[in-house]
Design a protein around this motif. Sequence first.
Motif, short mmCIF file in Angstrom:
data_model
loop_
_atom_site.label_atom_id
_atom_site.label_comp_id
_atom_site.label_asym_id
_atom_site.label_seq_id
_atom_site.Cartn_x
_atom_site.Cartn_y
_atom_site.Cartn_z
N GLU A 78 6.67 22.86 -6.83
CA GLU A 78 5.63 23.83 -6.48
C GLU A 78 4.24 23.19 -6.53
OE1 GLU A 78 6.32 26.89 -5.29
OE2 GLU A 78 8.42 26.26 -5.46
N ARG A 79 4.12 22.09 -7.25
CA ARG A 79 2.83 21.38 -7.33
C ARG A 79 2.55 20.55 -6.09
NH1 ARG A 79 2.54 17.94 -12.51
NH2 ARG A 79 0.44 17.62 -11.73
N LEU A 80 3.55 20.40 -5.22
CA LEU A 80 3.40 19.53 -4.05
C LEU A 80 2.81 20.30 -2.86
CD1 LEU A 80 6.68 17.43 -4.22
CD2 LEU A 80 4.37 16.74 -4.87
N ASP A 81 1.60 20.78 -3.05
CA ASP A 81 0.91 21.39 -1.92
C ASP A 81 0.38 20.27 -1.03
OD1 ASP A 81 -1.38 20.40 -3.22
OD2 ASP A 81 -1.98 22.37 -3.94
N GLU A 82 -0.21 20.62 0.08
CA GLU A 82 -0.67 19.64 1.06
C GLU A 82 -1.67 18.66 0.45
OE1 GLU A 82 -2.89 19.69 5.38
OE2 GLU A 82 -1.72 21.43 4.78
N GLU A 83 -2.61 19.16 -0.32
CA GLU A 83 -3.62 18.29 -0.92
C GLU A 83 -3.00 17.29 -1.89
OE1 GLU A 83 -7.36 18.46 -4.04
OE2 GLU A 83 -6.82 20.30 -2.99
N THR A 84 -2.06 17.73 -2.70
CA THR A 84 -1.41 16.85 -3.67
C THR A 84 -0.58 15.78 -2.96
OG1 THR A 84 -1.36 18.62 -5.30
CG2 THR A 84 0.13 16.77 -5.68
N VAL A 85 0.13 16.16 -1.91
CA VAL A 85 0.91 15.18 -1.15
C VAL A 85 -0.03 14.15 -0.54
CG1 VAL A 85 2.42 14.84 0.87
CG2 VAL A 85 2.85 16.74 -0.72
N HIS A 86 -1.17 14.59 -0.03
CA HIS A 86 -2.16 13.66 0.54
C HIS A 86 -2.69 12.71 -0.53
CE1 HIS A 86 -3.13 16.48 4.16
NE2 HIS A 86 -1.93 15.96 4.21
N ARG A 87 -2.93 13.23 -1.73
CA ARG A 87 -3.42 12.37 -2.82
C ARG A 87 -2.37 11.34 -3.21
NH1 ARG A 87 -4.59 16.20 -7.25
NH2 ARG A 87 -4.82 14.31 -8.47
N ILE A 88 -1.10 11.76 -3.27
CA ILE A 88 -0.02 10.82 -3.60
C ILE A 88 0.08 9.75 -2.51
CG2 ILE A 88 2.49 10.55 -3.88
CD1 ILE A 88 2.44 13.40 -5.17
N LEU A 89 0.01 10.17 -1.26
CA LEU A 89 0.07 9.21 -0.15
C LEU A 89 -1.09 8.22 -0.22
CD1 LEU A 89 1.52 8.31 2.44
CD2 LEU A 89 -0.04 9.82 3.68
N THR A 90 -2.28 8.72 -0.50
CA THR A 90 -3.46 7.86 -0.62
C THR A 90 -3.27 6.85 -1.75
OG1 THR A 90 -4.91 9.60 0.25
CG2 THR A 90 -5.96 7.86 -1.04
N GLU A 91 -2.75 7.30 -2.87
CA GLU A 91 -2.54 6.39 -4.00
C GLU A 91 -1.40 5.42 -3.70
OE1 GLU A 91 -3.34 4.54 -7.58
OE2 GLU A 91 -4.56 5.98 -6.46
N TYR A 92 -0.35 5.88 -3.02
CA TYR A 92 0.74 4.98 -2.63
C TYR A 92 0.19 3.86 -1.74
CZ TYR A 92 4.76 3.11 -0.13
OH TYR A 92 5.67 2.25 0.44
N LEU A 93 -0.61 4.24 -0.78
CA LEU A 93 -1.19 3.25 0.12
C LEU A 93 -2.09 2.29 -0.65
CD1 LEU A 93 -1.80 1.94 2.79
CD2 LEU A 93 -3.39 3.78 3.28
N SER A 94 -2.91 2.82 -1.55
CA SER A 94 -3.80 1.97 -2.34
C SER A 94 -3.00 0.97 -3.16
CB SER A 94 -4.67 2.83 -3.26
OG SER A 94 -5.52 3.67 -2.52
N GLN A 95 -1.94 1.45 -3.80
CA GLN A 95 -1.10 0.57 -4.61
C GLN A 95 -0.41 -0.48 -3.73
OE1 GLN A 95 -0.83 0.34 -7.92
NE2 GLN A 95 -2.21 2.06 -8.28
N SER A 96 0.04 -0.08 -2.56
CA SER A 96 0.73 -1.00 -1.65
C SER A 96 -0.21 -2.11 -1.18
CB SER A 96 1.27 -0.24 -0.43
OG SER A 96 2.22 0.72 -0.82
N VAL A 97 -1.41 -1.72 -0.77
CA VAL A 97 -2.39 -2.70 -0.31
C VAL A 97 -2.78 -3.62 -1.47
CG1 VAL A 97 -4.73 -3.01 0.61
CG2 VAL A 97 -3.23 -1.24 1.55
N PHE A 98 -2.98 -3.03 -2.64
CA PHE A 98 -3.32 -3.82 -3.82
C PHE A 98 -2.26 -4.88 -4.10
CE2 PHE A 98 -2.86 -4.34 -8.47
CZ PHE A 98 -4.08 -4.93 -8.75
N GLN A 99 -1.01 -4.47 -4.08
CA GLN A 99 0.08 -5.42 -4.34
C GLN A 99 0.08 -6.55 -3.31
OE1 GLN A 99 3.92 -3.55 -4.76
NE2 GLN A 99 3.05 -1.91 -5.98
N GLU A 100 -0.12 -6.18 -2.05
CA GLU A 100 -0.12 -7.18 -0.98
C GLU A 100 -1.23 -8.20 -1.18
OE1 GLU A 100 -0.81 -7.20 3.79
OE2 GLU A 100 0.48 -5.63 2.98
N ILE A 101 -2.43 -7.72 -1.50
CA ILE A 101 -3.57 -8.62 -1.66
C ILE A 101 -3.40 -9.47 -2.92
CG2 ILE A 101 -6.05 -8.74 -2.11
CD1 ILE A 101 -6.35 -6.35 -0.18
N VAL A 102 -2.95 -8.88 -4.01
CA VAL A 102 -2.76 -9.64 -5.24
C VAL A 102 -1.75 -10.75 -5.03
CG1 VAL A 102 -1.82 -9.51 -7.59
CG2 VAL A 102 -3.53 -7.86 -6.83
N GLU A 103 -0.69 -10.47 -4.29
CA GLU A 103 0.28 -11.52 -4.00
C GLU A 103 -0.34 -12.65 -3.19
OE1 GLU A 103 3.95 -10.08 -2.35
OE2 GLU A 103 4.25 -8.71 -4.03
#
Length: 171
Positions: A78-103
Amino acid sequence: MYSTGGDLYSVLSSLGGDGKEAASWNLSKASLTGQPLDVVCQQLAEALAPDNGDSDRIREAIDEAMLEVLGDGDFDPERLDEETVHRILTEYLSQSVFQEIVEEVAGSWANAPDEKRTPEAESELLELIRVVVDKNLGPKLSGETLSKDDVHQFMREAVTEVWKEWESFDD
């Protein structure tokens, strides 16, 4: 990692809704409800991460994103409203890019004269990535429902943009 971002978006949106898309990934909304969040992250990662060299990075990015946005505790779809899903996606992308650059730059940081600075530099890099991703993703998420292909394309564009920003620090 890009395709998984689109799949993650679809599955989380589904879990916050009718659960049909999630069920196609063998993720039952009913069975995930009330589970510890770290268990749900593991199940999401197991279902979504392809069996290739990116699977560990994807698992880590999903864990970091879900825990950063939803915190500790039990999973409540029930916590997965549109805004929360967008925030998770934004953080997933941030983490993914971070990992790529750190490597990419890990060897350079390992040879830096002040190795104590590495954690600080990584923290600054992650914050820069979050700002760039939010600046670029935010307008695309405003009131829109994105397709998996939209998310995939955006993630490719965001990686390019973050690299441009990061490289501009040398100028």
